[in-house]
Design an enzyme around this catalytic site. Structure first.
Site, PDB file in Angstrom:
ATOM      1  CD  GLU A 124      46.456  39.862  41.310  1.00 26.86           C
ATOM      2  OE1 GLU A 124      45.392  39.233  41.264  1.00 26.86           O
ATOM      3  OE2 GLU A 124      47.359  39.754  40.480  1.00 26.86           O
ATOM      4  CB  ALA A 265      36.372  38.959  38.226  1.00 23.12           C
ATOM      5  CD  GLU A 267      43.523  35.849  40.334  1.00 17.38           C
ATOM      6  OE1 GLU A 267      42.751  36.747  39.939  1.00 17.38           O
ATOM      7  OE2 GLU A 267      44.761  35.900  40.182  1.00 17.38           O
ATOM      8  CD  GLU A 301      38.957  36.476  37.512  1.00 20.57           C
ATOM      9  OE1 GLU A 301      39.921  36.182  38.239  1.00 20.57           O
ATOM     10  OE2 GLU A 301      39.019  37.384  36.655  1.00 20.57           O
ATOM     11  CG  HIS A 304      43.516  33.357  37.721  1.00 25.56           C
ATOM     12  ND1 HIS A 304      44.810  33.381  37.238  1.00 25.56           N
ATOM     13  CD2 HIS A 304      42.979  34.559  37.370  1.00 25.56           C
ATOM     14  CE1 HIS A 304      45.026  34.535  36.620  1.00 25.56           C
ATOM     15  NE2 HIS A 304      43.931  35.267  36.669  1.00 25.56           N
ATOM     16  CD  GLU A 323      46.202  37.750  35.705  1.00 18.49           C
ATOM     17  OE1 GLU A 323      45.364  37.309  34.904  1.00 18.49           O
ATOM     18  OE2 GLU A 323      45.981  37.828  36.942  1.00 18.49           O
TER      19      GLU A 323
HETATM   20  N1  B3K Z   1      44.099  39.009  39.065  1.00 19.19           N
HETATM   21  C1  B3K Z   1      43.070  40.008  38.994  1.00 19.19           C
HETATM   22  C2  B3K Z   1      43.576  41.362  38.697  1.00 19.19           C
HETATM   23  C3  B3K Z   1      43.976  42.146  39.873  1.00 19.19           C
HETATM   24  C4  B3K Z   1      44.260  43.550  39.444  1.00 19.19           C
HETATM   25  C5  B3K Z   1      44.750  44.390  40.537  1.00 19.19           C
HETATM   26  N2  B3K Z   1      44.826  45.768  40.129  1.00 19.19           N
HETATM   27  C6  B3K Z   1      42.036  39.662  37.988  1.00 19.19           C
HETATM   28  C7  B3K Z   1      42.429  38.725  36.918  1.00 19.19           C
HETATM   29  O1  B3K Z   1      43.309  38.962  36.129  1.00 19.19           O
HETATM   30  O2  B3K Z   1      41.876  37.672  36.862  1.00 19.19           O
HETATM   31 ZN    ZN Z   2      43.635  36.990  35.601  1.00 18.41          ZN
END
Ligand code: B3K
Ligand code: ZN
Length: 875
Positions: A124, A265, A267, A301, A304, A323
């Site tokens: 991601e 972290a 997900e 996480e 998610h 988010e």
């Molecule tokens: N979704 C990831 C974040 C990714 C960041 C990329 N630079 C973690 C989170 O928000 O759970």
């Molecule tokens: Zn997140």
């Protein structure tokens, strides 16, 4: 940067001309090289405009392209800098792509990379394209399988998404493992891990009776630090079933810890990859704050899996869809696991310290941005934390049950799809049959709205009128703002400090003591009836909206709220308002050359809090804290960080002196004999008292801190002692720091604390210590945790980063360049230290601008370029 990087716009969204049905990946891992083969089943997307050519994103070394079994020559495809165009493709076909990767030399930590000899992925938002060529965007959802082939001794763990369906030996040395993920997913949720790792195993039985295997993978030496994380997983799974009816959907849920990781972290479906900081925790090495962080990120996480994975984002502009919602969910979880009041205050503190400045600065953007150059730059406090506040406002407006109805409808409509923030809002509106049209402005307008509130009591009519006026300053690209739909929760306190039952004009009977007013117009009035005497308003209870509040209360009224408000947040807030008033006045006094003196009523308010023996210690510690220097910077148009620092230190020292006995008593009364997790609040309060006492010229607090530092059986107390010593010029400081570094040299996460202590110190030689730490054997500029601990912390050290001679700025700009050459996403977070350059007084402003210009003239990644150019555009 010679070429201007390309800007992407939200309004340019178009569906892809092709869709991917299946992806079969194979990772062939050798010592220096990993070969990746990808077999894609592709079909034309009938819902999109026709295109003869297929365009894939990618930048990996391409070694082969095969279409429907035919190897393609270079005449059939075009390899660009970051795309692969396959010309004239049929409607349905199978494309096979081979790439070669060198994970050991990948310092960006995006795509496939090595950490301590093990291999990890981070995809991601756009890391998958560094692994293979693909339509690397979240609305392309496919079914993935992954086969990993590697030496069985060097890589005993071979993990990927979904369920493991087979394994075997290729030859004597090399083993293969195959994973199948039954759920469609975008490429950003792909993950692969291979290495010398071992797992703690457990299980969870879901509400429908399915048994899920749980595994937490780490390097063997860290296995004694994952018990807490495992408990957190189970708590999170249970909580999501109870609160939202959401159950886990695979047979196995894995977490892998890695020491080199750009953020907290990730997900990935069924295979979360975590920064060690948010997994490893035991009392000797982790503070109470660290434990809370682990529990919150584990939950985040895990949550998610539904909010992000089962329902994902149509495009990256919708990031807050997953988010903001998931942060809200983890905040609610933590509130239920610990103290709701304390959690809420801590979250608001974070929002004010980090998000409000972002929303007032050169990179301000709505929670759903309209454009970006580098998506990695938009994993911001605004998208996450303000996004969570926006989700919270639905719950405040609709009630918990109404919010749950909205969530249920959201999943019913969109499970398995990639959707938008508007889809979420529509689900909330439709499930509750309410109009949320105006509420949409929270997604499109940047900036923190301001509420100016005035109250007027009419003794003859026994009415109380609140006049509410809303406004919002302009932000880059947005000068005229429309009035927003703001939920304003409030109560009225009678003269005895009790809440009054509230009766609004037009209502027959008085009802609840807390009401949520819908503020929708620029100016609005609310009239309360049958109010027996002049009340004190308690406004924005539980921080019902992410706004700044100005209210014309006297010091006496604020002290009254501090003592009596039934809403814990509002009690704390009254104290913050009072502190703000005092600090601002003292800054003005200092600048006018007047002598500084702390008002007696302020000391009295603090004394009252300190003496309150009934209050929860963690809450009490919050009540005893002053707004940070970072927050103070936001109060002035030409802020002088040195003056802010001096004034704040003055107030702290005065409070320490005036209440010396009370602090000492607090320190003594909150000693804990042996370590128990539930004493976290007492430890916090005790260490706060110790830090206050160490500001006095007495010897004993320093001795007490030294003894605590050397003998404590837990990290919270060691750190509490070191924080108390951090700014002192006494010998105890150096002795304790040296002993600490000696003891923990082999533990990277504890050494992060050591580096952060050096970087946040107020002693005159702080910058020199930071500079020499760059050469410390435990420091590495390639490790994000180290860079954050030492350099990002230094950027938040108001006195030293803003040193009048510009040395702090120069140092930071040099470090940004050094980090940018290795890891652009990390560098881009460092350069944000310059974002408030327009806020500071003219001399420092000029120095900061000069450093930004020096950066702009250098060769930059697009990550850092975007931040630097936005800073300079506002000049
Ligand atoms: N979704 C990831 C974040 C990714 C960041 C990329 N630079 C973690 C989170 O928000 O759970
Ligand atoms: Zn997140």
């Amino acid at each position: 940067m010679t070429l201007q990087p390309q800007v992407k716009y939200r309004n340019d969204y178009l569906p892809t001309p092709f869709l991917v049905d299946r992806v079969d990946l194979k990772f062939d891992i050798e010592d220096e090289l990993t070969r990746v083969s990808s077999r894609l089943v592709i079909n034309r997307n009938e819902a999109a405009a026709h295109s003869a050519d297929l365009v894939l994103d990618g930048s990996a070394r391409l070694t082969g392209v095969v279409l429907d079994g035919q190897t393609l020559g270079p005449d059939r495809y075009l390899l660009g800098e970051d795309t692969l165009t396959v010309k004239d493709v049929p409607d349905s076909f199978i494309l096979e792509i081979e790439t070669e990767l060198s994970p050991a030399s990948n310092t960006s930590l995006m795509g496939l990379y090595a950490s301590n000899g093990n291999l990890f992925t981070q995809c991601e938002p756009e890391g998958f394209r560094k692994i293979t060529y693909y339509m690397d965007r979240p609305d392309v959802m496919a079914k993935f399988t992954t086969t990993i082939v590697a030496d069985k001794v060097k890589f005993p763990a071979m993990l990927s998404n979904g369920n493991k369906v087979g394994e075997g030996m290729v030859d004597k040395k090399r083993r293969w493992v195959k994973w199948v993920d039954p759920y469609r997913k975008p490429s950003y949720l792909f993950a692969m891990v291979a290495g010398k790792l071992t797992a703690l195993k457990d299980k969870f039985v879901t509400m429908s009776g399915r048994t899920v295997a749980l595994e937490i993978w780490t390097e063997p030496a860290d296995q004694d630090k994952v018990v807490f994380a495992m408990e957190a997983v189970k708590h999170a799974m249970k909580w999501d079933e109870e609160r939202f009816g959401l159950e886990y959907d695979l047979d196995i849920y894995m977490i892998v810890a890695v020491g080199d990781f750009n953020m907290g972290a990730m997900e990935n479906k069924g295979l979360n990859i975590f920064n060690t900081k948010y997994v490893l925790a035991r009392q000797e090495t982790a503070t109470d704050v660290d434990f809370e962080g682990v529990e919150a990120v584990i939950a985040h996480e895990y949550f998610h899996n539904w909010t992000g994975n089962r329902v994902t984002c149509r495009d990256w502009f919708q990031l807050s869809l997953k988010e903001g919602l998931t942060v809200f969910r983890d905040q609610e979880f933590s509130a239920d696991m610990t103290s709701r009041a304390v959690k809420r205050i801590e979250d608001v503190q974070g929002l004010r310290a980090m998000q409000f400045p972002e929303d007032a600065g050169p990179t301000a953007h709505p929670i759903r941005p309209d454009s970006y150059i580098e998506m990695n730059n938009f994993y911001t406090m605004t998208v996450y934390e303000k996004g969570a506040e926006v989700v919270r406002m639905y719950q405040t407006l609709l009630g918990r049950d109404g919010f749950r109805k909205g969530m249920d409808l959201y999943f019913k409509r969109h499970d398995g799809h990639a959707v938008t923030c508007d889809d979420f809002r529509a689900a909330m509106a439709d499930a509750n049959d309410v109009d949320l049209e105006q509420f949409a402005l929270w997604y499109s307008q940047a900036g923190t709205p301001v509420l100016d509130v005035k109250g007027q009591y009419d003794a003859a009519a026994r009415t109380y009128r609140l006049d509410v006026c809303q406004s919002c300053s302009s932000t880059p690209g947005q000068s005229d703002k429309l009035p927003m739909h703001i939920p304003l929760a409030l109560g009225l306190l009678g003269s005895d400090g009790q809440d009054l039952p509230l009766k609004l004009a037009g209502e027959a009977e008085a009802g609840a003591t807390t009401r949520v007013l819908d503020v929708k117009r620029a100016e609005e009035s609310f009239l309360f009836l049958d109010v027996p005497s002049e009340p004190v308003p308690s406004l924005l209870r539980e921080f019902s909206a992410p706004v700044r509040l100005n209210v014309d209360l006297t010091d006496v009224q604020l002290a009254f709220l501090m003592a009596h408000d039934s809403d814990a947040f509002a009690r704390w807030e009254a104290g913050q308002m009072l502190s703000q008033r005092v600090l601002r006045q003292l800054v003005a006094d200092h600048q006018a050359g007047r002598a500084l003196a702390l008002p007696a009523h302020f000391t009295a308010a603090f004394a009252a809090v300190l003496k309150d023996s009934l209050a929860d210690p963690a809450f009490k510690a919050l009540m005893l804290g002053l707004p940070s220097e970072g927050e103070m910077l936001e109060w002035f148009d030409a802020a002088d960080p040195a003056c802010n620092h001096l004034v704040r230190e003055f107030v702290l020292k005065q409070l320490a002196q005036a209440l010396r006995g009370e602090w000492r008593q607090t320190f003594e009364l909150n000693q804990t004999r042996e370590y128990r997790p539930e004493d976290a609040g007492r430890r916090t309060l005790k260490n706060h008292a110790l830090a206050m006492l160490s500001r006095l010229d007495d010897a004993w607090p320093l001795e007490a801190a030294k003894s605590q530092c050397l003998h404590a059986d837990n990290m919270s107390d060691q750190m509490g002692a070191l924080l108390a010593l951090r700014d002192s010029d006494a010998a105890e400081r150096a002795d304790c720091l040296a002993a600490f570094a000696d003891r923990w040299i082999g533990d990277p996460l504890v050494m992060d604390k050591y580096f952060a202590l050096l970087a946040s110190s107020q002693i005159p030689s702080a910058l020199e210590h930071v500079q020499s730490a760059l050469a410390h054997p435990a420091f590495s500029i390639k490790n994000p945790n180290k860079v954050y601990a030492l350099l990002r912390t230094f950027g938040r050290n108001m006195a030293h980063f803003h040193a009048a001679d510009g040395s702090g700025y120069r140092f930071m700009a040099d470090q940004v360049l050094a980090v940018d050459a290795l890891n652009p996403s990390v560098a881009s977070r460092l350069v944000a230290a310059f974002n408030r350059w327009k806020k500071v007084e003219p001399q420092r402003r000029a120095l900061m601008k000069a450093e930004l210009e020096r950066l702009a003239a250098a060769k930059l990644s697009k990550d850092v370029f975007e931040i630097v150019s936005k800073n300079l555009e506002q000049a």
